[in-house]
Scaffold this active site. Structure first.
Site, PDB file in Angstrom:
ATOM      1  N   TYR A 195       3.967   5.146  16.776  1.00  0.00           N
ATOM      2  CA  TYR A 195       2.923   4.456  16.181  1.00  0.00           C
ATOM      3  C   TYR A 195       1.382   5.257  16.670  1.00  0.00           C
ATOM      4  O   TYR A 195       0.642   5.359  15.753  1.00  0.00           O
ATOM      5  CB  TYR A 195       2.711   3.293  17.203  1.00  0.00           C
ATOM      6  N   LYS A 201      -1.500   6.688  13.930  1.00  0.00           N
ATOM      7  CA  LYS A 201      -2.711   6.479  14.176  1.00  0.00           C
ATOM      8  C   LYS A 201      -3.514   7.683  14.317  1.00  0.00           C
ATOM      9  O   LYS A 201      -4.752   7.718  13.950  1.00  0.00           O
ATOM     10  CB  LYS A 201      -2.767   5.427  15.277  1.00  0.00           C
ATOM     11  N   VAL A 219       0.811  -1.160  -0.140  1.00  0.00           N
ATOM     12  CA  VAL A 219       0.230  -0.091   0.004  1.00  0.00           C
ATOM     13  C   VAL A 219       0.796   1.160  -0.040  1.00  0.00           C
ATOM     14  O   VAL A 219       0.462   2.421  -0.222  1.00  0.00           O
ATOM     15  CB  VAL A 219      -1.067   0.080   1.103  1.00  0.00           C
TER      16      VAL A 219
END
Ligand SMILES: NC(=O)c1ccc[n+]([C@@H]2O[C@H](COP(=O)([O-])OP(=O)(O)OC[C@H]3O[C@@H](n4cnc5c(N)ncnc54)[C@H](O)[C@@H]3O)[C@@H](O)[C@H]2O)c1
Length: 226
Positions: A157, A161, A64
């Site tokens: 992380y 997000k 992706v």
């Protein structure tokens, strides 16, 4: 139970964990499922299972983060299927290293998969959904977005997000006039291969921080949107 007969559903990261659970459920509900994953072998196994139960699907080996691969994937999907009704962006990676241990390579990797991946997928599917005048995109963020990482994942992380939430809100504003809905889900710690290693060393500590008193199961996350 919603009927997804003949709906075209694309799931990134559909070969494992939360994405796998979503793929299997849409398969059971007779959607045409299309799995996008770097792990083609596992994705193909799931598609075979779905077909054995009377469902329909196909797997594509796509990274992706690679805009060209993503663009040519959607060109092929448009030719073969004519539409994309639902896109679930579940592909993601975690990093649990603290600030002083994180390096540029790992930062770039986490941001690239978790953020650029969603950008590439949404940018490529938008023209199709705009033509259709409808579509639904579900991005998997995380509670780490709201907590700045913490026990589950580090700040990088969490930042990736949190970025997913910002992208989701922005794309939702841009998509609304065309009937495109864009939403994000923020799961808590969920028993999947992604956190297997973390669970083996800090399971008890993590469980103490979860009001439920246990890890979520992937099929509990998909309940939010299927
Ligand atoms: N497991 C948890 O506790 C948890 C909690 C909150 C949010 N999430 C998020 O949910 C999503 C799914 O996580 P999971 O736990 O099911 O993880 P997982 O590791 O079980 O599955 C992730 C899948 O994404 C695929 N993938 C990774 N990089 C890719 C790339 N560049 N291109 C295409 N596919 C790629 C992997 O091959 C794998 O099949 C992720 O975005 C994750 O950050 C997970």
């Amino acid at each position: 139970m919603s009927d997804f007969s003949n709906k075209v559903v694309v799931i990134t990261g559909g070969a494992s964990g939360i994405g796998e659970s979503v793929t299997r459920l849409f398969g059971e509900r007779k959607a045409k499922v299309i799995v996008v994953d770097v792990n083609l072998e596992k994705a193909n196994d799931i598609i075979v299972d779905i077909a054995n139960k009377g469902g329909k699907g196909k797997a594509f080996k796509i990274d992706v983060t690679n805009e060209k691969e993503v663009d040519s994937f959607f060109n092929q999907v448009e030719k073969e299927y004519g539409a994309v009704d639902i896109l679930v962006n579940s592909a993601g990676v975690v990093s649990t290293k603290p600030l002083l241990e994180i390096n540029e390579k790992e930062f770039d990797f986490v941001i690239s998969v978790n953020l650029k991946g969603i950008l590439n997928m949404c940018k490529a599917v938008f023209p199709l959904m705009m033509k259709q005048k409808e579509g639904s995109i579900i991005n998997i963020s995380s509670v780490a977005a709201k907590k700045g990482g913490g026990i589950f994942g580090n700040a990088i992380y969490g930042a990736s997000k949190a970025g997913v939430i910002a992208l989701t809100k922005g794309f939702a504003r841009e998509g609304a006039p065309y009937g495109i809905r864009v939403n994000a889900i923020c799961p808590g710690p969920t028993e999947t291969p992604m956190i297997k290693e973390l669970m083996s060393v800090r399971k008890e500590q993590i469980i103490k921080s979860i009001p439920l008193g246990r890890f979520a199961r992937p099929n509990e996350i998909r309940k939010n949107y299927i």
